[in-house]
Every structure is written in structure tokens, then in C-alpha cells.
Design an enzyme around this catalytic site. Structure first.
Site, PDB file in Angstrom:
ATOM      1  N   CYS A   2       0.828  -1.195   0.000  1.00 18.89           N
ATOM      2  CA  CYS A   2       0.000   0.000   0.000  1.00 18.89           C
ATOM      3  C   CYS A   2       0.864   1.248   0.000  1.00 18.89           C
ATOM      4  O   CYS A   2       2.069   1.194  -0.192  1.00 18.89           O
ATOM      5  CB  CYS A   2      -0.900   0.007   1.240  1.00 18.89           C
ATOM      6  N   ARG A  51      -4.872   1.488  -0.432  1.00 23.77           N
ATOM      7  CA  ARG A  51      -4.764   0.034  -0.301  1.00 23.77           C
ATOM      8  C   ARG A  51      -4.642  -0.679  -1.642  1.00 23.77           C
ATOM      9  O   ARG A  51      -5.431  -0.441  -2.557  1.00 23.77           O
ATOM     10  CB  ARG A  51      -5.968  -0.524   0.455  1.00 23.77           C
ATOM     11  N   LEU A  52      -3.634  -1.548  -1.724  1.00 26.09           N
ATOM     12  CA  LEU A  52      -3.531  -2.544  -2.779  1.00 26.09           C
ATOM     13  C   LEU A  52      -3.831  -3.878  -2.111  1.00 26.09           C
ATOM     14  O   LEU A  52      -3.038  -4.390  -1.334  1.00 26.09           O
ATOM     15  CB  LEU A  52      -2.127  -2.548  -3.402  1.00 26.09           C
ATOM     16  N   ILE A  54      -3.996  -7.496  -1.183  1.00 27.66           N
ATOM     17  CA  ILE A  54      -3.220  -8.701  -1.470  1.00 27.66           C
ATOM     18  C   ILE A  54      -3.637  -9.844  -0.551  1.00 27.66           C
ATOM     19  O   ILE A  54      -3.797 -10.979  -0.985  1.00 27.66           O
ATOM     20  CB  ILE A  54      -1.704  -8.427  -1.289  1.00 27.66           C
ATOM     21  N   ASN A  77       2.212  -0.398   5.100  1.00 28.94           N
ATOM     22  CA  ASN A  77       2.598  -0.722   3.737  1.00 28.94           C
ATOM     23  C   ASN A  77       3.539  -1.921   3.788  1.00 28.94           C
ATOM     24  O   ASN A  77       4.622  -1.824   4.385  1.00 28.94           O
ATOM     25  CB  ASN A  77       3.306   0.489   3.107  1.00 28.94           C
ATOM     26  N   GLY A 378      14.867 -11.169  -7.673  1.00 27.77           N
ATOM     27  CA  GLY A 378      16.086 -11.694  -7.076  1.00 27.77           C
ATOM     28  C   GLY A 378      16.998 -10.689  -6.408  1.00 27.77           C
ATOM     29  O   GLY A 378      18.180 -10.993  -6.195  1.00 27.77           O
TER      30      GLY A 378
END
Length: 636
Positions: A2, A51-52, A54, A77, A378
Site C-alpha cells: 500500500c 490500499r492494494l 493482497i 505498507n 532476485g
């Protein structure tokens, strides 16, 4: 994943609602799924969140989130990957949960364990937690600074907290001004995020492994006091393990790290360069998904070029043939680079050191367009496991210092299999006394350890307080062991900078990026290993190569060349975009004014066009820095 924001105003109890909303709306790309706000008008505090979604996609995961008794409020976040295990532990202690989110777990963990809860978290995070019972704001950042947290103190009476620097542009009295020393560090050496300062004057960040507290109790003598503490540092213990023991433990830790980072209620994919690190993550992910009977296609995203010198598809195809992944190939367009540059600069917050950031941008853009909300990558492996050529010099220095002449000669001989004579010469250079090293650097065309590069105006920069040696300490001093160099790169010179670029590039497209090699358990284990497990018989990352035997394609496990998110930058300058680069360079020279020596820069550019110089990095840094000045209206 977020975006967060916070404003504290000592002089006004009421926080401007519209100001906090605009302050938070700037980072809508970090959280397009939801938004929310909390205000404590008695203390002049406001918290904002984007907000994202997940984990727990329902409205139960809405932020700002409060504890059951409404004493604690959180904007957060990141991801705590071991949240299920910690939630079970907290339930056993009597805590009840209304959601299935890691956000609620953080609130309960703070209630149960206080600041010590940070040591139990395995994840990436930056958060603001308001403790109304103490009238205290607590802000923390994860161990290695995967997630950002910036602070701007307009005055002791007005402090703002943000996920991205661009949020401050919405605040009253904001004036973007350069921080000369940090700007010099970038221009001369391509460095940023190596200190708490930024290139913006008066804007600073919490470093990885730090937290701060802000006392908002008007009745307390320390009212308004902001205190920063280091809550995590890399442990210094070292282990003497055999290669079989080391490679098995590393394999187990990496596999578990990847397993934790596959936890999500949305689609997960991965970057895939065709190198050792991303291939290890992709092959382990494929293995784990097959073990769990997960039939959702696992998508990979790769940057490719028609110029085979910069293309890794021959290796990527080996990964595809061995796994059940669904590949996506992205071809960054040179002409699009300058069309996107203003937007890319805005999203990055600060200048960036090469056009490889544009290639990474294109990869995350495609991931977002493909509906993939979580990507594995990575970052950290090279710094942990001695993947850069600079680590050879650190190994040689360590063997030299310990008088292990036989091992030193053997490593020098075997190194010749994988590195050319010029590279070996550069590796040996740090072993030489400084009275020999300084003339050698000048002969080879590198900046002196104590002097400003010739294309910068040293006399003018000196009037601004710039000190060349400050940067030299980080950029040019070679530690006397792989262990020491790893510490420097993980905490200061490499990882923080790479994470900055990765965070902005991914979140600009509403994609969460996760980095399995920076699981703190894996970092601490790899950091504790002896130098000779990391470079052995001339091979870098020897222990990882052994750990991945029979897991990744042999063509990649034994591969020695290194690319990553590379672009044909030198070819773009010399051929396809030479006119555009020259135009951009002239604009940059004009905008930087007394900072640069125009004639010297022009000679460097011409030498690059003629193929007699590998210094196109200087050209790009000047162009990027100039665009940053323009995009953020920075006063130089």
C-alpha cells in the site's frame, strides 16, 4: 502492499482534511483498491492510506485499522509473510481477530509484545502506529528497507510522513531544493540511498532496521520530541561449515522463503532474467506450486532485445522448457525512453543511474497489465553471495591479508577462466598501496579517491559544502573481505538503491514486488558463511550454484556472464538515439549551470560516440539529474 501518509501539526489540533486527502491521493497508484483516513483532533494528527489488496481482499482489511478497543490505529505498507504463524500464537494468548489480514496481526502483536514485536516479523514493511493511550506515534521500517518511509520536517511544529517523496509537493510551504552533497554523490558515483538523507534538502528517510517515536502528549516535558532508534543490525557471528552443509541449509532457507512469499489471495508471478538468481526463484516456485497442486499458470516476465549481446532468451527458454511457467517477453523501445522519462522520473522521486531502470519499468508495466499483482524478484543475492566482480578483490585482499599465498595464487589463476585481464587488473588494484593506486586510477580514467571528477566544477561545488571524500568512503574503498563488502552493500551502497528503484517501478503499476533473497533468516545465514563458500575456484556465488544443482537448468547454474535488467545503452547513444542524447545532454548542461564543465562533458560524449569510452553512465546521470530538476521544479 500500500501507500501511507501522516501529518502532525503541533500548533493546530485540527488537521486539514482536504490537505491529508490530496497528500495521500498522490500515491493512488500504490493502492488503487481502497482509501481511508483517521484524525485525532486532540493531538493534531492525521493518517492516510491507499490500499492494494493482497491478503484478505474483503472490507475487513480496510485501513486505517483500529484495535478492538480503539486505542491503537495503524496505516501499513508491506507484507508480514509469517502472519499466519504469528496470528496462531496470538490467538493462543487470547487475542481475537475479525479479519484474516496481517494488518490486524500487527496491532495485536504491538499490544502483546510492544516494540519487540518487530523482531518476530518476517517481512517487508513501513508503518505508522498511533498509540492514543500514550499519545505516541510509532513509525518503523523493515530490517533491510524494502519498503520506504520518508520524513519532512517543515519545522519542529509540522512533520509529515510519506511512502514517496512526491507526496510532500502537496503540502503548504513546500519548496524543492537540492541537497548538494547527496546530489554530488549521485552525479559523481551514481549513488543514492546510502545515507538517511535524500537529494531533496530537509527530506530524510528511516534507514532499514530503524524506528522512530514522536511524543504528542502536550502534558509531557518531551512533547514534540522525535527519536530515532536502530532496532535491527546484521549479527556478526560467522560459521565454519563445509560446502555440503552450507549448500543444504541455503537451499532449505531459500525454498522456505519462496514458499512464504507465494502466500497471497491474488495472482503471483516472477521476473525472469535468465540469470542464476531469478531462475532459482522461478524453479523453486514452480516446484512448490506443483507440490501444492496449484493449477493457476505461474507467469514470468523478461526484458529482451533484438541485439543478442543484451538478450538472455537462450537461457530463459531453458527455464521454460524445464518448468510449467507461462512466459511473457517484453521489448523495451528506445524511442519510448524519452517519451516516458518525465513520468518515470516522477515515479522514481529521484534521478536514477542508468537506462536499465527503464527496462525494469517496462517489465512491471506488463505484469500489471497482465493482471499479476505480486511479483517475485532476485534482489539481494549478488550482495549476499558475492555475485559482483568487486567481490574478487575483497577475496584477494582477505587471502593476501591472512598470508594465504597458495590459495591467493590458485584463485587468481582460476579467476582467469571467467574474467579478462583488464578485470583482473581492476581486482588487484585495491591490494596496492595508495601511492601506487592513485596514479593507476587516473591512468585508467577513474575518479580519484580524493578529487572531484573533471567534468564537475569542483571549485564551485566546494562553495556549496561538497566534500569528495564523503562519497569516496562508500564508492571507492574496498573492504578487506567478502564479509565486509557484503555488509557495506546490504546496508548502504547497493541494496538500498536497488530496492528504491524496484519499489517505485513496481508500485507505479500497482504491483507488489517481493524479494526472497532478503528473508532475514537467509541473509543472516549467508552473511555468516566463510568467504571461500561464496567464491571458489574462480566461480562467484559458489554455494548458491551448489544449492541449486538439479533444481535449475545446468546451462544457467554454470553460467558466468551477468546481465540483469540490462539495456543496449551504449548502442542507443552511439547509433539509434545519438542525436536525441546529444540534445538532452545540451539541455542538461544548461540546467546544471555552474555544477558542470560543459567542454569536458562534450568530450566525454564524443568519445562515447567514437567508441573510445565506456563512460556513457556519466552522460545518463547528467540527463537524468536534469530531468529530475525539471519534473520536481527543484531549485539548484
Amino acid at each position: 502492499m500500500c501507500g501511507i501518509g501522516g501529518i502532525w501539526n503541533r500548533d493546530q489540533k485540527t488537521v486539514d482534511r482536504s490537505l491529508l486527502q490530496s497528500f495521500t491521493q498522490v500515491i493512488a497508484h500504490r493502492g488503487p483498491d481502497d482509501s481511508g483516513y483517521y484524525f485525532d483532533d486532540d493531538c493534531g494528527l492525521g493518517l492516510g492510506h491507499r490500499r492494494l489488496s493482497i491478503i484478505d481482499l474483503s472490507s475487513a482489511g480496510h485501513q486505517p485499522m483500529a484495535s478492538g478497543d480503539q486505542k491503537y490505529w495503524l496505516v501499513y505498507n508491506g507484507e508480514i509473510y509469517n502472519y499466519l504463524e504469528l496470528t496462531a500464537e496470538l490467538v493462543a494468548l487470547g487475542y481475537q481477530f475479525r479479519s484474516h489480514s496481517d494488518t490486524e496481526m500487527i496491532l495485536a502483536a504491538y499490544q502483546a509484545w510492544g516494540y519487540d514485536c518487530l523482531n518476530r516479523f518476517n517481512g517487508m514493511f513501513a508503518f505508522l502506529l498511533w498509540d492514543s493511550s500514550k499519545q505516541l506515534l510509532w513509525a518503523a521500517r523493515d530490517r533491510f528497507g524494502v519498503k520506504p518511509l520518508y520524513i519532512w520536517e517543515q519545522s519542529p511544529n509540522f512533520i509529515a510522513f510519506a511512502s514517496e517523496i512526491k507526496q510532500f509537493t502537496k503540502l503548504p510551504n513546500w519548496k524543492a531544493q537540492v541537497n548538494p552533497q547527496r546530489c554530488y554523490d549521485f552525479l559523481a558515483y551514481g549513488m543514492l540511498d546510502h545515507t538517511s538523507e535524500t537529494m531533496f534538502k530537509d527530506v530524510w528517510q528511516l534507514r532499514g532496521g530503524q524506528y522512530l517515536t514522536l511524543n504528542s502528549d502536550r502534558q509531557d516535558a518531551d512533547f514534540g520530541k522525535l527519536t530515532v532508534k536502530q532496532w535491527y543490525s546484521l549479527p556478526s557471528n560467522q560459521q565454519d561449515l563445509s560446502m555440503p552443509e552450507a549448500k543444504q541449509q541455503l537451499q532449505n532457507l531459500l525454498k522456505d522463503s519462496v514458499k512464504l512469499r507465494l502466500r497471497a489471495d491474488v495472482t503471483v508471478g516472477s521476473c525472469l532474467s535468465g540469470g542464476l538468481d531469478s531462475t532459482s526463484i522461478v524453479c523453486l516456485s514452480d516446484q512448490l506450486r506443483q507440490e501444492s497442486a496449484n493449477n493457476i499458470p505461474f507467469q514470468t516476465f523478461s526484458s529482451c532485445f533484438d541485439d543478442l549481446r543484451y538478450d538472455e532468451r537462450q537461457y530463459i527458454k531453458d527455464v521454460i522448457a524445464q518448468t510449467q511457467v507461462h512466459p511473457n517477453f517484453i521489448f523495451p523501445n528506445a524511442n519510448e525512453l524519452f517519451e516516458e522519462l518525465d513520468h518515470l522520473t516522477w515515479q522514481q522521486d529521484e534521478p536514477f543511474g542508468s537506462t536499465s531502470i527503464f527496462a525494469q519499468w517496462c517489465v512491471f508495466r506488463q505484469a500489471g497489465q497482465s493482471g499479476v499483482k505480486v511479483m517475485l524478484d532476485g534482489q539481494g543475492a549478488d550482495e549476499l553471495l558475492a555475485g559482483y566482480t568487486k567481490f574478487y578483490a575483497a577475496l584477494f585482499a582477505n587471502l593476501f591479508r591472512k598470508w594465504h599465498w597458495g590459495k591467493l595464487v590458485n584463485e587468481l589463476i582460476t579467476c582467469r577462466r571467467y574474467q579478462n585481464a583488464t578485470e583482473i587488473q581492476r581486482m588487484i588494484e585495491p591490494l596496492l598501496p595508495i601511492w601506487v593506486r592513485q596514479p593507476l586510477r587516473r591512468l585508467l580514467g577513474y575518479a580519484s579517491e580524493t578529487a572531484v571528477p573533471s567534468w564537475l566544477n569542483g571549485s564551485y561545488l566546494q562553495t556549496l559544502g561538497v566534500t569528495p571524500q564523503v562519497s569516496a568512503k562508500f564508492a571507492l574503498t574496498t573492504p578487506t573481505s567478502i564479509h565486509q563488502l557484503s555488509h557495506l552493500q546490504i546496508t548502504s551502497t547497493s541494496v538500498p538503491m536497488l530496492l528504491h528503484w524496484e519499489d517505485r517501478n513496481s508500485m507505479a503499476h500497482s504491483v507488489e514486488s517481493r524479494v526472497p533473497f532478503l528473508d532475514y533468516r537467509l541473509v543472516e545465514f549467508a552473511y555468516s558463511l566463510d568467504d571461500t563458500t561464496k567464491i571458489r575456484q574462480g566461480q562467484t556465488k559458489a554455494v548458491l550454484r551448489e544449492a541449486m544443482r538439479n533444481i535449475i537448468p545446468e546451462s544457467i547454474r554454470t553460467r558466468q556472464d551477468k546481465m540483469g535488467f540490462v539495456t543496449p545503452e551504449s548502442q542507443w547513444i552511439k547509433h539509434g538515439l545519438s542525436d536525441r542524447f546529444e540534445i538532452e545532454l545540451q539541455k542538461a548542461i544548461a540546467s546544471l549551470g555552474q555544477w558542470v564543465q560543459p567542454d569536458v562533458l562534450q568530450k566525454i560524449f564524443q568519445a562515447t560516440l567514437d567508441g573510445n569510452s565506456g563512460m556513457q553512465g556519466v552522460i545518463w546521470r547528467v540527463i537524468s539529474f536534469s530531468r529530475w530538476l525539471k519534473v520536481f521544479d527543484v531549485k539548484i
